[in-house]
Design a protein around this motif. Sequence first.
Motif, PDB file in Angstrom:
ATOM      1  N   MET A  92      36.098   9.384 -21.035  1.00 38.80           N
ATOM      2  CA  MET A  92      36.381  10.792 -20.236  1.00 38.80           C
ATOM      3  C   MET A  92      35.617  10.415 -19.050  1.00 38.80           C
ATOM      4  N   VAL A  93      34.641   9.900 -18.800  1.00 45.28           N
ATOM      5  CA  VAL A  93      34.160   9.740 -17.478  1.00 45.28           C
ATOM      6  C   VAL A  93      34.843   8.783 -16.835  1.00 45.28           C
ATOM      7  N   ARG A  94      35.372   7.699 -17.045  1.00 49.59           N
ATOM      8  CA  ARG A  94      36.228   6.611 -16.477  1.00 49.59           C
ATOM      9  C   ARG A  94      37.458   6.938 -16.073  1.00 49.59           C
ATOM     10  N   ALA A  95      38.261   8.156 -16.854  1.00 55.59           N
ATOM     11  CA  ALA A  95      39.189   8.679 -16.644  1.00 55.59           C
ATOM     12  C   ALA A  95      39.458   9.439 -15.438  1.00 55.59           C
ATOM     13  N   VAL A  96      38.249  10.126 -14.915  1.00 55.65           N
ATOM     14  CA  VAL A  96      38.261  10.632 -13.503  1.00 55.65           C
ATOM     15  C   VAL A  96      39.071  11.808 -13.408  1.00 55.65           C
ATOM     16  N   PHE A  97      39.434  12.612 -14.373  1.00 60.38           N
ATOM     17  CA  PHE A  97      40.203  13.641 -14.359  1.00 60.38           C
ATOM     18  C   PHE A  97      39.231  14.949 -14.699  1.00 60.38           C
ATOM     19  N   GLY A  98      38.093  14.738 -14.552  1.00 63.51           N
ATOM     20  CA  GLY A  98      37.212  15.834 -14.837  1.00 63.51           C
ATOM     21  C   GLY A  98      36.526  15.420 -16.213  1.00 63.51           C
ATOM     22  N   LEU A  99      35.165  15.901 -16.417  1.00 63.82           N
ATOM     23  CA  LEU A  99      34.430  15.783 -17.700  1.00 63.82           C
ATOM     24  C   LEU A  99      34.763  16.761 -18.482  1.00 63.82           C
ATOM     25  N   ASP A 100      34.483  16.449 -19.828  1.00 66.22           N
ATOM     26  CA  ASP A 100      34.309  17.708 -20.790  1.00 66.22           C
ATOM     27  C   ASP A 100      33.500  18.662 -20.560  1.00 66.22           C
ATOM     28  N   PRO A 101      33.580  19.849 -21.221  1.00 64.70           N
ATOM     29  CA  PRO A 101      32.549  21.145 -20.668  1.00 64.70           C
ATOM     30  C   PRO A 101      31.111  20.390 -20.944  1.00 64.70           C
ATOM     31  N   TRP A 102      30.798  19.912 -22.117  1.00 68.03           N
ATOM     32  CA  TRP A 102      29.512  19.531 -22.237  1.00 68.03           C
ATOM     33  C   TRP A 102      29.097  18.671 -21.038  1.00 68.03           C
ATOM     34  N   ASP A 103      29.677  17.546 -20.737  1.00 69.05           N
ATOM     35  CA  ASP A 103      29.492  16.669 -19.738  1.00 69.05           C
ATOM     36  C   ASP A 103      29.415  17.235 -18.367  1.00 69.05           C
ATOM     37  N   VAL A 104      30.192  18.197 -18.107  1.00 67.57           N
ATOM     38  CA  VAL A 104      30.092  18.933 -17.090  1.00 67.57           C
ATOM     39  C   VAL A 104      28.515  19.289 -16.682  1.00 67.57           C
ATOM     40  N   PHE A 105      28.207  19.805 -17.700  1.00 63.09           N
ATOM     41  CA  PHE A 105      26.845  20.376 -17.769  1.00 63.09           C
ATOM     42  C   PHE A 105      25.809  19.449 -17.713  1.00 63.09           C
ATOM     43  N   HIS A 106      26.089  18.284 -18.441  1.00 62.23           N
ATOM     44  CA  HIS A 106      25.169  17.020 -18.277  1.00 62.23           C
ATOM     45  C   HIS A 106      25.163  16.282 -17.043  1.00 62.23           C
ATOM     46  N   GLN A 107      26.325  16.417 -16.385  1.00 64.14           N
ATOM     47  CA  GLN A 107      26.307  15.875 -15.005  1.00 64.14           C
ATOM     48  C   GLN A 107      25.707  16.646 -13.901  1.00 64.14           C
ATOM     49  N   GLY A 108      25.811  17.825 -14.107  1.00 63.16           N
ATOM     50  CA  GLY A 108      25.321  18.673 -12.948  1.00 63.16           C
ATOM     51  C   GLY A 108      23.485  18.738 -13.292  1.00 63.16           C
ATOM     52  N   LEU A 109      23.081  18.568 -14.557  1.00 60.29           N
ATOM     53  CA  LEU A 109      21.766  18.526 -14.892  1.00 60.29           C
ATOM     54  C   LEU A 109      20.995  17.180 -14.470  1.00 60.29           C
ATOM     55  N   THR A 110      22.125  16.157 -14.626  1.00 63.28           N
ATOM     56  CA  THR A 110      21.651  14.828 -14.009  1.00 63.28           C
ATOM     57  C   THR A 110      21.141  14.836 -12.472  1.00 63.28           C
ATOM     58  N   LYS A 111      22.307  15.552 -11.733  1.00 59.33           N
ATOM     59  CA  LYS A 111      22.056  15.519 -10.408  1.00 59.33           C
ATOM     60  C   LYS A 111      20.968  16.411 -10.148  1.00 59.33           C
ATOM     61  N   LEU A 112      20.499  17.422 -10.706  1.00 54.24           N
ATOM     62  CA  LEU A 112      19.385  18.321 -10.340  1.00 54.24           C
ATOM     63  C   LEU A 112      18.096  17.510 -10.659  1.00 54.24           C
ATOM     64  N   ILE A 113      18.127  16.947 -11.781  1.00 55.09           N
ATOM     65  CA  ILE A 113      16.829  16.006 -12.265  1.00 55.09           C
ATOM     66  C   ILE A 113      16.769  14.787 -11.102  1.00 55.09           C
ATOM     67  N   GLY A 114      17.820  14.487 -10.555  1.00 53.49           N
ATOM     68  CA  GLY A 114      17.879  13.325  -9.956  1.00 53.49           C
ATOM     69  C   GLY A 114      17.002  13.521  -8.490  1.00 53.49           C
ATOM     70  N   HIS A 115      16.722  14.841  -8.135  1.00 51.88           N
ATOM     71  CA  HIS A 115      16.111  15.132  -7.081  1.00 51.88           C
ATOM     72  C   HIS A 115      14.561  14.631  -7.127  1.00 51.88           C
ATOM     73  N   TRP A 116      13.993  14.688  -8.255  1.00 52.69           N
ATOM     74  CA  TRP A 116      12.710  14.247  -8.592  1.00 52.69           C
ATOM     75  C   TRP A 116      12.602  12.944  -9.291  1.00 52.69           C
TER      76      TRP A 116
END
Length: 255
Positions: free
Chosen positions: A49-73
């Motif tokens: 799903m990630v490699r398809a680059v058509f947008g992530l599934d709903p839970w992974d949309v959340f996971h990606q946003g969380l990864t970006k947020l945590i990545g600041h620290w």
Amino acid sequence: MSTEAVLPRTPRRRTPLAVLAPIPADRRIRRFGQLVIGLVLYGFTMGLMVRAVFGLDPWDVFHQGLTKLIGHWVHLSYGTVITGASVVVLLAWIPLRQRPGIGTVLNVLIIGWTTDATLAVIHPTGTLAVRILFLLAAVIGNAVAGALYIGAGLGPGPRDGLMTGMVARGIGSVRVVRTSIELSVLLVGWLGGGAVGLGTAVYALAIGPLLQLFLPRLRVPSPETGDGQVGRSSEGDRADNDNDGALPVEFLEGR
């Protein structure tokens, strides 16, 4: 006077594993095999799903946003964030009185690193046809994977436990509950900065009906309870009426 009236009762020792739902005594080889295959396939399809680059599934949309947020620290891999989020989601099981199983534990341990392994092996591609193939394989394969490990009857995954707990409480069918959860998580993930696209909408709308289609066909029936239950333990050790993720067939079929 009987011996039982004189001798004090010895309390039963409870091990840390006692918190888990009992493992059904029947078809254990098939159950564990189906569980592991389902979990590995689930992580693989998340990577697709990630490699398809058509947008992530709903839970992974959340996971990606969380990864970006945590990545600041601190830098954490995508799979590590998935694993951490799984542990947090388990807290939502408490009000549903949902009881985890060995499958729940393995879900937390396997899916994250399988997703990381898939992303390491399958590289991004700019070919549209391949990306579409990735998307279709991800959505359909993800539904099959979910039906495999839920149908094994060894405990649903953390996210699926929300669905099975709500369905078992009569809130709605698998199709209605799963779709509602996916759309709700999608909204939260989008607000958090996760990648949303056509694939996200396809997954959110298709995963509920597909899971409802596959789950009755891939469940492991127990001879003690018949075919009318999914994941119901064959051992009578059910504490405090906790729900172990068993779903009556009428819920799976939407009746």
